[in-house]
Design a protein around this motif. Sequence first.
Motif, PDB file in Angstrom:
ATOM      1  N   ARG A  82      45.459  53.984  29.675  1.00  0.00           N
ATOM      2  CA  ARG A  82      45.918  53.613  30.505  1.00  0.00           C
ATOM      3  C   ARG A  82      45.991  51.940  30.816  1.00  0.00           C
ATOM      4  NH1 ARG A  82      46.550  56.003  36.375  1.00  0.00           N
ATOM      5  NH2 ARG A  82      47.414  58.164  36.396  1.00  0.00           N
ATOM      6  N   PRO A  83      47.546  51.110  30.451  1.00  0.00           N
ATOM      7  CA  PRO A  83      47.514  50.050  30.565  1.00  0.00           C
ATOM      8  C   PRO A  83      46.794  49.220  32.053  1.00  0.00           C
ATOM      9  CG  PRO A  83      49.364  50.719  29.772  1.00  0.00           C
ATOM     10  CD  PRO A  83      48.602  51.915  30.507  1.00  0.00           C
ATOM     11  N   VAL A  84      45.932  48.851  31.970  1.00  0.00           N
ATOM     12  CA  VAL A  84      45.465  48.257  33.625  1.00  0.00           C
ATOM     13  C   VAL A  84      45.498  46.649  33.630  1.00  0.00           C
ATOM     14  CG1 VAL A  84      43.411  47.989  35.085  1.00  0.00           C
ATOM     15  CG2 VAL A  84      44.088  49.832  33.155  1.00  0.00           C
ATOM     16  N   LEU A  85      46.141  45.966  34.590  1.00  0.00           N
ATOM     17  CA  LEU A  85      45.942  44.696  35.113  1.00  0.00           C
ATOM     18  C   LEU A  85      44.706  44.713  35.755  1.00  0.00           C
ATOM     19  CD1 LEU A  85      47.293  42.070  34.647  1.00  0.00           C
ATOM     20  CD2 LEU A  85      49.083  42.541  35.978  1.00  0.00           C
ATOM     21  N   ALA A  86      43.905  43.409  35.459  1.00  0.00           N
ATOM     22  CA  ALA A  86      43.107  42.815  36.655  1.00  0.00           C
ATOM     23  C   ALA A  86      43.205  42.009  37.020  1.00  0.00           C
ATOM     24  CB  ALA A  86      41.929  43.078  36.161  1.00  0.00           C
ATOM     25  N   ILE A  87      43.510  41.247  38.277  1.00  0.00           N
ATOM     26  CA  ILE A  87      43.628  39.732  39.132  1.00  0.00           C
ATOM     27  C   ILE A  87      42.404  40.293  39.475  1.00  0.00           C
ATOM     28  CG2 ILE A  87      46.199  40.619  38.581  1.00  0.00           C
ATOM     29  CD1 ILE A  87      46.215  40.689  41.967  1.00  0.00           C
ATOM     30  N   ALA A  88      42.475  38.464  40.184  1.00  0.00           N
ATOM     31  CA  ALA A  88      41.334  37.488  40.496  1.00  0.00           C
ATOM     32  C   ALA A  88      42.041  36.438  41.339  1.00  0.00           C
ATOM     33  CB  ALA A  88      39.965  36.869  39.866  1.00  0.00           C
ATOM     34  N   PRO A  89      41.615  35.945  42.729  1.00  0.00           N
ATOM     35  CA  PRO A  89      42.247  35.156  43.118  1.00  0.00           C
ATOM     36  C   PRO A  89      41.884  33.543  42.458  1.00  0.00           C
ATOM     37  CG  PRO A  89      39.509  35.015  43.981  1.00  0.00           C
ATOM     38  CD  PRO A  89      40.248  36.350  43.289  1.00  0.00           C
ATOM     39  N   GLY A  90      43.731  33.426  42.987  1.00  0.00           N
ATOM     40  CA  GLY A  90      43.309  31.225  42.455  1.00  0.00           C
ATOM     41  C   GLY A  90      43.947  31.892  40.514  1.00  0.00           C
ATOM     42  N   ALA A 135      40.680  32.013  38.884  1.00  0.00           N
ATOM     43  CA  ALA A 135      39.604  32.647  38.461  1.00  0.00           C
ATOM     44  C   ALA A 135      39.978  33.624  37.734  1.00  0.00           C
ATOM     45  CB  ALA A 135      38.372  33.504  39.849  1.00  0.00           C
ATOM     46  N   ALA A 136      39.123  34.356  36.948  1.00  0.00           N
ATOM     47  CA  ALA A 136      39.049  35.848  36.297  1.00  0.00           C
ATOM     48  C   ALA A 136      38.603  36.438  36.531  1.00  0.00           C
ATOM     49  CB  ALA A 136      38.922  34.396  34.642  1.00  0.00           C
ATOM     50  N   PRO A 137      39.235  37.677  36.910  1.00  0.00           N
ATOM     51  CA  PRO A 137      37.813  38.652  36.997  1.00  0.00           C
ATOM     52  C   PRO A 137      36.793  38.732  36.521  1.00  0.00           C
ATOM     53  CG  PRO A 137      40.476  39.645  36.307  1.00  0.00           C
ATOM     54  CD  PRO A 137      40.102  38.174  35.572  1.00  0.00           C
ATOM     55  N   LEU A 138      36.047  39.387  36.991  1.00  0.00           N
ATOM     56  CA  LEU A 138      34.411  39.058  37.125  1.00  0.00           C
ATOM     57  C   LEU A 138      34.119  39.962  35.630  1.00  0.00           C
ATOM     58  CD1 LEU A 138      32.653  40.404  40.161  1.00  0.00           C
ATOM     59  CD2 LEU A 138      32.632  37.550  39.332  1.00  0.00           C
ATOM     60  N   PRO A 139      33.112  39.680  34.047  1.00  0.00           N
ATOM     61  CA  PRO A 139      33.320  40.133  33.370  1.00  0.00           C
ATOM     62  C   PRO A 139      32.742  41.501  33.113  1.00  0.00           C
ATOM     63  CG  PRO A 139      32.523  37.823  32.614  1.00  0.00           C
ATOM     64  CD  PRO A 139      32.659  38.432  34.688  1.00  0.00           C
ATOM     65  N   ILE A 175      42.343  44.804  41.997  1.00  0.00           N
ATOM     66  CA  ILE A 175      42.128  43.289  42.380  1.00  0.00           C
ATOM     67  C   ILE A 175      40.468  43.372  42.990  1.00  0.00           C
ATOM     68  CG2 ILE A 175      42.987  41.428  44.287  1.00  0.00           C
ATOM     69  CD1 ILE A 175      45.359  44.092  44.676  1.00  0.00           C
ATOM     70  N   ASP A 176      39.999  41.657  42.182  1.00  0.00           N
ATOM     71  CA  ASP A 176      38.736  41.549  42.090  1.00  0.00           C
ATOM     72  C   ASP A 176      39.368  40.479  43.000  1.00  0.00           C
ATOM     73  OD1 ASP A 176      36.380  40.465  41.554  1.00  0.00           O
ATOM     74  OD2 ASP A 176      36.611  39.842  39.966  1.00  0.00           O
ATOM     75  N   ALA A 177      38.498  40.337  44.243  1.00  0.00           N
ATOM     76  CA  ALA A 177      38.267  40.175  45.502  1.00  0.00           C
ATOM     77  C   ALA A 177      36.960  39.407  45.403  1.00  0.00           C
ATOM     78  CB  ALA A 177      38.677  40.337  47.085  1.00  0.00           C
ATOM     79  N   THR A 178      35.996  39.252  44.745  1.00  0.00           N
ATOM     80  CA  THR A 178      34.962  38.450  44.758  1.00  0.00           C
ATOM     81  C   THR A 178      35.121  37.608  44.717  1.00  0.00           C
ATOM     82  OG1 THR A 178      34.377  40.603  43.033  1.00  0.00           O
ATOM     83  CG2 THR A 178      32.555  38.200  43.419  1.00  0.00           C
ATOM     84  N   GLY A 179      35.952  36.681  44.340  1.00  0.00           N
ATOM     85  CA  GLY A 179      35.070  35.049  44.697  1.00  0.00           C
ATOM     86  C   GLY A 179      36.500  35.187  46.076  1.00  0.00           C
ATOM     87  N   CYS A 180      36.734  36.258  47.344  1.00  0.00           N
ATOM     88  CA  CYS A 180      37.347  35.342  48.606  1.00  0.00           C
ATOM     89  C   CYS A 180      36.353  34.818  49.252  1.00  0.00           C
ATOM     90  CB  CYS A 180      38.854  36.434  48.623  1.00  0.00           C
ATOM     91  SG  CYS A 180      40.154  36.214  47.486  1.00  0.00           S
ATOM     92  N   ARG A 181      35.930  33.504  49.654  1.00  0.00           N
ATOM     93  CA  ARG A 181      35.068  33.122  50.236  1.00  0.00           C
ATOM     94  C   ARG A 181      36.010  32.128  52.334  1.00  0.00           C
ATOM     95  NH1 ARG A 181      32.323  35.619  47.650  1.00  0.00           N
ATOM     96  NH2 ARG A 181      30.779  34.334  46.291  1.00  0.00           N
ATOM     97  N   ASP A 182      37.259  32.954  52.203  1.00  0.00           N
ATOM     98  CA  ASP A 182      38.079  32.330  52.737  1.00  0.00           C
ATOM     99  C   ASP A 182      39.412  32.705  53.289  1.00  0.00           C
ATOM    100  OD1 ASP A 182      39.761  30.334  50.899  1.00  0.00           O
ATOM    101  OD2 ASP A 182      38.404  29.358  51.950  1.00  0.00           O
ATOM    102  N   VAL A 183      40.101  32.308  54.190  1.00  0.00           N
ATOM    103  CA  VAL A 183      41.494  32.352  54.555  1.00  0.00           C
ATOM    104  C   VAL A 183      42.514  32.004  53.043  1.00  0.00           C
ATOM    105  CG1 VAL A 183      43.353  33.066  55.486  1.00  0.00           C
ATOM    106  CG2 VAL A 183      41.033  32.941  56.739  1.00  0.00           C
TER     107      VAL A 183
END
Length: 115
Positions: free
Chosen positions: A44-52, A54-58, A82-90
Amino acid sequence: MTDRLLSLVQHPLGRRLARLFNLPQPVPLLRRQDAWTDEELLGRPVLAIAPGSAAPLPSLLAAIVAQGGVPSGDGPVRTLVIDATGCRDVPALRALFEQAQLAMVRVAPGDGSSP
């Protein structure tokens, strides 16, 4: 349980009636008949995104590849992670939301034609 609207729009007359009454035009979704596997994303083709910018976690990208996922190029994708690890604020959450909206246009329709 069957979806009556989906059954209706699969028939030519039902499709015309649905359009006449401005009803949604659903498509069959991909459904699994078997159990989960260790390579759930195989092929399956997969797209991973992170906020701003930033790259998704390795480790997340490694997990996608370990399950058989293929990092997408510019084409359509079957899975959006969706990698929301970097979301620290609204504002970061809002930026991630906007990125997800833009990414949704690349998600292939669930027409049941391929996994």
